[in-house]
Write an enzyme that holds these catalytic residues in place. Structure first.
Site, short mmCIF file in Angstrom:
data_model
loop_
_atom_site.label_atom_id
_atom_site.label_comp_id
_atom_site.label_asym_id
_atom_site.label_seq_id
_atom_site.Cartn_x
_atom_site.Cartn_y
_atom_site.Cartn_z
N LYS A 10 0.82 -1.22 0.00
CA LYS A 10 0.00 0.00 0.00
C LYS A 10 0.86 1.28 0.00
CE LYS A 10 -3.91 -2.24 2.27
NZ LYS A 10 -4.98 -2.08 3.30
N TYR A 50 -12.37 -1.46 -3.85
CA TYR A 50 -12.88 -1.67 -2.49
C TYR A 50 -14.41 -1.48 -2.40
CZ TYR A 50 -8.26 -2.06 -0.32
OH TYR A 50 -7.02 -2.49 0.08
N ARG A 86 -2.51 -14.66 4.67
CA ARG A 86 -3.13 -13.85 5.73
C ARG A 86 -2.42 -14.08 7.07
NH1 ARG A 86 -7.58 -10.91 4.37
NH2 ARG A 86 -8.67 -11.04 6.35
N THR A 92 -5.44 -7.14 10.66
CA THR A 92 -5.70 -5.88 9.95
C THR A 92 -5.17 -4.70 10.76
OG1 THR A 92 -7.68 -6.85 9.01
CG2 THR A 92 -7.52 -4.46 8.91
N ASN A 113 -2.01 0.13 6.73
CA ASN A 113 -1.52 -1.16 7.25
C ASN A 113 -0.63 -1.93 6.28
OD1 ASN A 113 -3.52 -1.98 5.54
ND2 ASN A 113 -4.67 -3.18 7.04
N HIS A 116 -2.20 -5.48 1.56
CA HIS A 116 -3.52 -6.10 1.41
C HIS A 116 -3.31 -7.57 1.05
CE1 HIS A 116 -7.60 -6.87 -0.03
NE2 HIS A 116 -7.04 -7.45 -1.07
N GLU A 127 -9.81 -9.99 -7.58
CA GLU A 127 -8.81 -8.93 -7.39
C GLU A 127 -7.65 -9.07 -8.38
OE1 GLU A 127 -9.96 -8.44 -2.67
OE2 GLU A 127 -7.99 -9.24 -3.19
#
Ligand code: CMP
Length: 138
Positions: A10, A50, A86, A92, A113, A116, A127
């Protein structure tokens, strides 16, 4: 269970020079890169990506942040990719992220954060298709 997931590094992380360190953690964890690009989203593109969060109170902030600077988008491959990735990125909210996770090391807040990661095989496909044509992956 699928062997592919989708990730973005990000704008907070690219701006702070964390791109190389984050990619190294992904590779060291056993993920291989099947597609990758450095790009910057418009507000419209970030809003579309999003759209699933449209009704959330943080949607506007999320869209503004995700279009505020460059990102790295990638398709990653590994057995059990979605779940394992993950685990690698952590919670998150980095305040809740485990030691050794990408967000523990590189994330600043729940909004900024650092990375993603897709939350399901279905979303990993959606995605990945948002960013990459068939020609851009192998
Ligand atoms: P990500 O995994 O990219 O998916 C949705 C994003 O929304 C999430 O990471 C966070 O960056 C963001 N998000 C979730 N909760 C909040 C919140 N309370 N405030 C701001 N952003 C949030």
């Amino acid at each position: 269970m699928s062997n592919r997931t989708f990730t973005m590094i990000k704008p907070d992380a690219t701006a702070k020079g964390f791109t190389g360190g984050i990619l190294e953690m992904m590779l060291k964890a056993g993920f291989s890169i099947k597609a990758m690009k450095w790009t910057k989203l418009s507000t419209e593109q970030a809003g579309a990506f999003y759209a699933i969060h449209k009704e959330r109170p943080f949607y506007r902030e999320l869209v503004e942040f995700m279009s505020s600077g460059p990102i790295v988008a990638a398709i990653l491959e590994k057995e059990n990719a979605v779940a394992d990735f993950r685990t690698l990125i952590g919670a998150t909210n980095p305040a809740n992220a485990e030691e050794g996770t990408i967000r523990k090391k590189y994330a600043a807040s729940v909004g900024e954060n650092a990375v993603h990661g897709s939350d399901s095989d279905e979303n990993a496909i959606i995605e990945s298709n948002f960013f990459f044509s068939e020609l851009e992956r192998y």
